[in-house]
Motif scaffolding. Structure first.
Motif, PDB file in Angstrom:
ATOM      1  N   UNK A  66     -48.411  36.384 -14.523  1.00 48.44           N
ATOM      2  CA  UNK A  66     -48.723  35.265 -15.421  1.00 48.44           C
ATOM      3  C   UNK A  66     -47.556  34.285 -15.512  1.00 48.44           C
ATOM      4  N   UNK A  67     -46.363  34.842 -15.449  1.00 40.82           N
ATOM      5  CA  UNK A  67     -45.169  34.019 -15.656  1.00 40.82           C
ATOM      6  C   UNK A  67     -45.069  32.860 -14.685  1.00 40.82           C
ATOM      7  N   UNK A  68     -45.550  33.076 -13.456  1.00 37.69           N
ATOM      8  CA  UNK A  68     -45.365  32.058 -12.432  1.00 37.69           C
ATOM      9  C   UNK A  68     -46.033  30.746 -12.815  1.00 37.69           C
ATOM     10  N   UNK A  69     -47.326  30.848 -13.257  1.00 32.88           N
ATOM     11  CA  UNK A  69     -48.065  29.640 -13.632  1.00 32.88           C
ATOM     12  C   UNK A  69     -47.417  28.986 -14.859  1.00 32.88           C
TER      13      UNK A  69
ATOM     14  N   UNK B 160     -53.290  20.101 -20.844  1.00 33.81           N
ATOM     15  CA  UNK B 160     -53.951  21.332 -20.433  1.00 33.81           C
ATOM     16  C   UNK B 160     -55.038  21.723 -21.435  1.00 33.81           C
ATOM     17  N   UNK B 161     -54.709  21.640 -22.729  1.00 29.58           N
ATOM     18  CA  UNK B 161     -55.678  22.128 -23.695  1.00 29.58           C
ATOM     19  C   UNK B 161     -56.873  21.175 -23.799  1.00 29.58           C
ATOM     20  N   UNK B 162     -56.641  19.860 -23.694  1.00 26.20           N
ATOM     21  CA  UNK B 162     -57.771  18.928 -23.755  1.00 26.20           C
ATOM     22  C   UNK B 162     -58.613  18.995 -22.490  1.00 26.20           C
ATOM     23  N   UNK B 163     -57.949  19.190 -21.346  1.00 28.54           N
ATOM     24  CA  UNK B 163     -58.746  19.247 -20.121  1.00 28.54           C
ATOM     25  C   UNK B 163     -59.521  20.557 -20.062  1.00 28.54           C
ATOM     26  N   UNK B 164     -59.049  21.599 -20.744  1.00 28.44           N
ATOM     27  CA  UNK B 164     -59.823  22.843 -20.745  1.00 28.44           C
ATOM     28  C   UNK B 164     -61.105  22.659 -21.561  1.00 28.44           C
ATOM     29  N   UNK B 165     -61.134  21.666 -22.442  1.00 25.95           N
ATOM     30  CA  UNK B 165     -62.347  21.394 -23.202  1.00 25.95           C
ATOM     31  C   UNK B 165     -63.321  20.561 -22.390  1.00 25.95           C
ATOM     32  N   UNK B 166     -62.796  19.523 -21.746  1.00 27.97           N
ATOM     33  CA  UNK B 166     -63.676  18.599 -21.011  1.00 27.97           C
ATOM     34  C   UNK B 166     -64.075  19.116 -19.640  1.00 27.97           C
TER      35      UNK B 166
ATOM     36  N   UNK C  40     -55.883  22.042 -12.063  1.00 26.17           N
ATOM     37  CA  UNK C  40     -55.823  20.921 -11.111  1.00 26.17           C
ATOM     38  C   UNK C  40     -55.291  19.684 -11.823  1.00 26.17           C
ATOM     39  N   UNK C  41     -55.860  19.414 -13.007  1.00 30.16           N
ATOM     40  CA  UNK C  41     -55.449  18.214 -13.738  1.00 30.16           C
ATOM     41  C   UNK C  41     -53.972  18.286 -14.098  1.00 30.16           C
ATOM     42  N   UNK C  42     -53.523  19.457 -14.584  1.00 30.71           N
ATOM     43  CA  UNK C  42     -52.120  19.582 -15.003  1.00 30.71           C
ATOM     44  C   UNK C  42     -51.176  19.358 -13.832  1.00 30.71           C
TER      45      UNK C  42
ATOM     46  N   UNK D 155     -51.820  17.887 -10.999  1.00 32.96           N
ATOM     47  CA  UNK D 155     -51.934  16.560 -10.394  1.00 32.96           C
ATOM     48  C   UNK D 155     -51.041  15.562 -11.128  1.00 32.96           C
ATOM     49  N   UNK D 156     -50.730  15.883 -12.387  1.00 32.52           N
ATOM     50  CA  UNK D 156     -49.864  15.003 -13.174  1.00 32.52           C
ATOM     51  C   UNK D 156     -48.551  14.723 -12.450  1.00 32.52           C
ATOM     52  N   UNK D 157     -48.140  15.698 -11.641  1.00 33.05           N
ATOM     53  CA  UNK D 157     -46.841  15.582 -10.985  1.00 33.05           C
ATOM     54  C   UNK D 157     -46.813  14.407 -10.011  1.00 33.05           C
ATOM     55  N   UNK D 158     -47.987  14.054  -9.446  1.00 29.56           N
ATOM     56  CA  UNK D 158     -47.979  12.989  -8.431  1.00 29.56           C
ATOM     57  C   UNK D 158     -47.675  11.616  -9.048  1.00 29.56           C
ATOM     58  N   UNK D 159     -48.449  11.168 -10.084  1.00 35.23           N
ATOM     59  CA  UNK D 159     -48.062   9.885 -10.684  1.00 35.23           C
ATOM     60  C   UNK D 159     -46.634   9.900 -11.231  1.00 35.23           C
ATOM     61  N   UNK D 160     -46.200  11.053 -11.756  1.00 36.85           N
ATOM     62  CA  UNK D 160     -44.834  11.116 -12.290  1.00 36.85           C
ATOM     63  C   UNK D 160     -43.813  10.883 -11.185  1.00 36.85           C
ATOM     64  N   UNK D 161     -44.027  11.520 -10.046  1.00 36.64           N
ATOM     65  CA  UNK D 161     -43.081  11.356  -8.941  1.00 36.64           C
ATOM     66  C   UNK D 161     -43.083   9.921  -8.428  1.00 36.64           C
ATOM     67  N   UNK D 162     -44.294   9.318  -8.354  1.00 33.02           N
ATOM     68  CA  UNK D 162     -44.364   7.925  -7.896  1.00 33.02           C
ATOM     69  C   UNK D 162     -43.617   7.024  -8.868  1.00 33.02           C
TER      70      UNK D 162
END
Lengths: 245, 345
Positions: B274-277, B308-314, B321-323, B325-332
């Protein structure tokens, strides 16, 4: 009366990879003495100080500091014994305040149980009042001269027995160079031994007691500052009016 | 979605975000001081939680044997080095930490019957077993490569991560564990139920962040760590050993990881991997802060928790995936806004 020996370097050889930068260099520094090593760019002056301090490994030769010659020279151990180096690039902690930079200068003394850093800091502020004015400021925002003062002040926080300075005049206005060298002269009177590496031979020979000329990794000449100032070779290569030195 | 659900999701997000923030701070700290991207950070989360769970099940946690094993390995290395160089002066402290300490820990765990102890004492014992693993991993895996490139250190991190996950499976099995809550209390705040454990997680994380802040701003060692991060050569010239600073940063990272695991163990079932994620989500936060800024990293990590918590609802299937993917716009965004500066003179 002979002053006690602080540093004795014998037959030091240092190299990078296959290239040897220093061949059989020997020199001595006594207590209360300013010794300068002058020479052109690339002669191995910075390499010499780095090897004495333990930043670079030696190939052979010995470095005797305060009577003991460690088999393996480690920076932390040399600092603990009372050696400090003000490097050419200053190596300040730019994103920390002037006061924190000074405090870290006393890091090893604090670890060894000395609790006199407040008094030492007051002394350093006495020597460089400008640092006191700027003490809350980040070191990275200081002017060139102030940075050099901070580098010297930080080294003094360790209450060194041997202070080594690498090109303290580099890139500084003549007035500030004079101020720094004046401080060195005052430090000598307190018994600190100083090893000063300089390209600015004129200023260095004015303040030093003894000098060595380092050329392509070898000691080419040695003598008292007065002798070196009168030596025709030194005059021509390092003090000549035509040069920028 | 009504307000009720939004508040519930927000609460959930902040609780997870607080843990990610702690891990993000640890990652930034380790990277700044040692240039190691500490992927195994998450394993310390799992080890902390599962060691505590083992005590509660009346079992001997495998982390004890890891502590003993790594201690023996390091002691053997240190003795070898001391014999080769003829320097025996540092051996006493090395043997004390690597042989005597694990021996004492083993005696306490095997003879002290920690299964019958109070929760607080079990937590202390779990930390006492897991935290020293941090500096031991540093000594074995990273210290010999101190001057290696960031890439080499990253590859070592991947290896350490895989090894520790494998050991986690061996020690604790594939079954997950959950520990009892620190407090059974729950409060009704404007119609939203807040459990005692939620307050524990948020409160403990906030307290830990304040302690870390004071450590870095006020203490000599804290300043020494910052100095090493800013200018390694300068720090060495002050007598601050790069190795000591590295070890200390790993102690802090292991402590933060283990404590995070102990805090979340009552909320979520923790498995050996679990720790890895969880660590990776902290890593996303650290990336938002450019692996350099502590406050931005912490804020980024809380953002990750909320997202994470809002996307787990929607779109619960796409949560991870959503969490990530956040890394891509941040890196750009980071590559466009940060100028690449040459090494400072």
């Amino acid at each position: 009366m002979e002053q006690p020996m602080i540093l004795e370097v014998a037959d030091l050889r240092v190299g990078y990879g296959k290239v040897e930068a220093l061949h059989h260099v020997s020199l001595k520094v006594r207590a209360g003495e300013i010794v300068t090593v002058i020479g052109p760019n690339g002669a191995g002056k910075t390499t010499l100080l780095s090897a004495i301090m333990g930043l670079l490994p030696r190939r052979s030769g010995s470095v005797t500091f305060l009577g003991s010659a460690p088999g393996e020279i480690e920076v932390e151990r040399m600092v603990a014994m009372g050696m400090t180096l003000v490097p050419e690039k200053r190596e300040l902690f730019g994103e920390m305040s002037v006061e924190d930079n000074l405090l870290l200068g006393a890091f090893m003394r604090r670890r060894l149980g000395h609790r006199d850093d407040a008094a030492t800091m007051a002394e350093v502020y006495g020597i460089f009042p400008r640092l006191k004015e700027r003490r809350e400021q980040l070191a990275g925002t200081l002017s060139g001269g102030e940075r050099q003062m901070l580098a010297v002040g930080r080294a003094l926080m360790a209450k060194p027995k041997l202070l080594m300075l690498d090109e303290p005049s580099l890139g500084l206005a003549p007035l500030i160079v004079r101020e720094i060298f004046h401080v060195l002269g005052r430090l000598r009177k307190t018994g600190v031994a100083i090893l000063l590496v300089e390209q600015n031979a004129r200023a260095a020979l004015q303040v030093a007691d003894y000098g060595y000329v380092l050329e392509t990794g070898e000691i080419a000449l040695a003598g008292s500052s007065a002798e070196l100032r009168d030596n025709p070779r030194v005059v021509e290569s390092y003090l000549g009016f035509g040069g920028k030195h | 979605m009504d307000l009720q659900i939004a508040l519930l999701l927000g609460q959930d997000g902040i609780v997870n975000g607080a843990i990610y923030a702690l891990l993000a701070l640890a990652l930034v700290l380790v990277f700044a001081v040692t240039r190691v991207i500490f992927i195994p950070q998450g394993e310390f989360v799992a080890f902390g939680a599962l060691t505590l769970a083992s005590f509660q099940a009346g079992k001997v946690p495998g982390t004890l044997w890891l502590l003993v094993g790594m201690g023996v390995a390091i002691a053997a290395i240190e003795i070898g080095i001391a014999l080769r160089n003829g320097t025996l002066r540092r051996l006493t402290s090395a043997l004390g930490w690597n042989l005597a300490y694990p021996a004492v820990a083993a005696a306490v765990v095997l003879l002290g019957q920690p299964g019958s102890w109070s929760l607080a004492l079990q937590v202390v014992l779990a930390l006492a077993l897991v935290v020293p693993l941090g500096p031991m991993v540093y000594r074995l895996a990273y210290q010999p490569l101190q001057s290696a490139s960031v890439l080499v250190l990253l590859i070592v991190s991947v290896a350490v991560h895989l090894t520790l996950v494998g050991l986690g499976l061996l020690f604790f099995g594939a079954e997950g564990s959950r520990t009892p809550a620190f407090s059974d209390a729950s409060f009704d705040w404007g119609g939203v139920m807040v459990t005692g454990q939620t307050l524990w997680v948020v409160g403990a994380s906030a307290a830990l962040i304040v302690v870390l802040y004071l450590f870095f701003e006020r203490s000599l060692w804290g300043k020494a760590l910052r100095a090493t991060a800013i200018n390694r050569t300068g720090a060495r010239l002050m007598g601050i050993s790069t190795t000591q600073a590295g070890k200390l940063s790993f102690v802090l990272a292991a402590a933060i990881g283990a404590l995070s695991g102990i805090l979340i163990a009552p909320i979520t079932t923790v498995y050996y991997d679990t720790g890895f994620i969880i660590g990776l989500k902290g890593f996303v936060g650290a990336i938002v802060g450019g692996m350099a800024s502590y406050p931005i990293a912490a804020a980024g990590a809380i953002l990750v928790g909320l997202l994470e918590s809002f996307s787990s609802f929607w779109a619960s299937a796409f949560k991870e995936v959503i969490v990530f993917t956040l890394i891509i716009p941040v890196l750009i965004w980071r590559s466009l806004t940060t100028r690449h500066v040459e090494e400072e003179e």
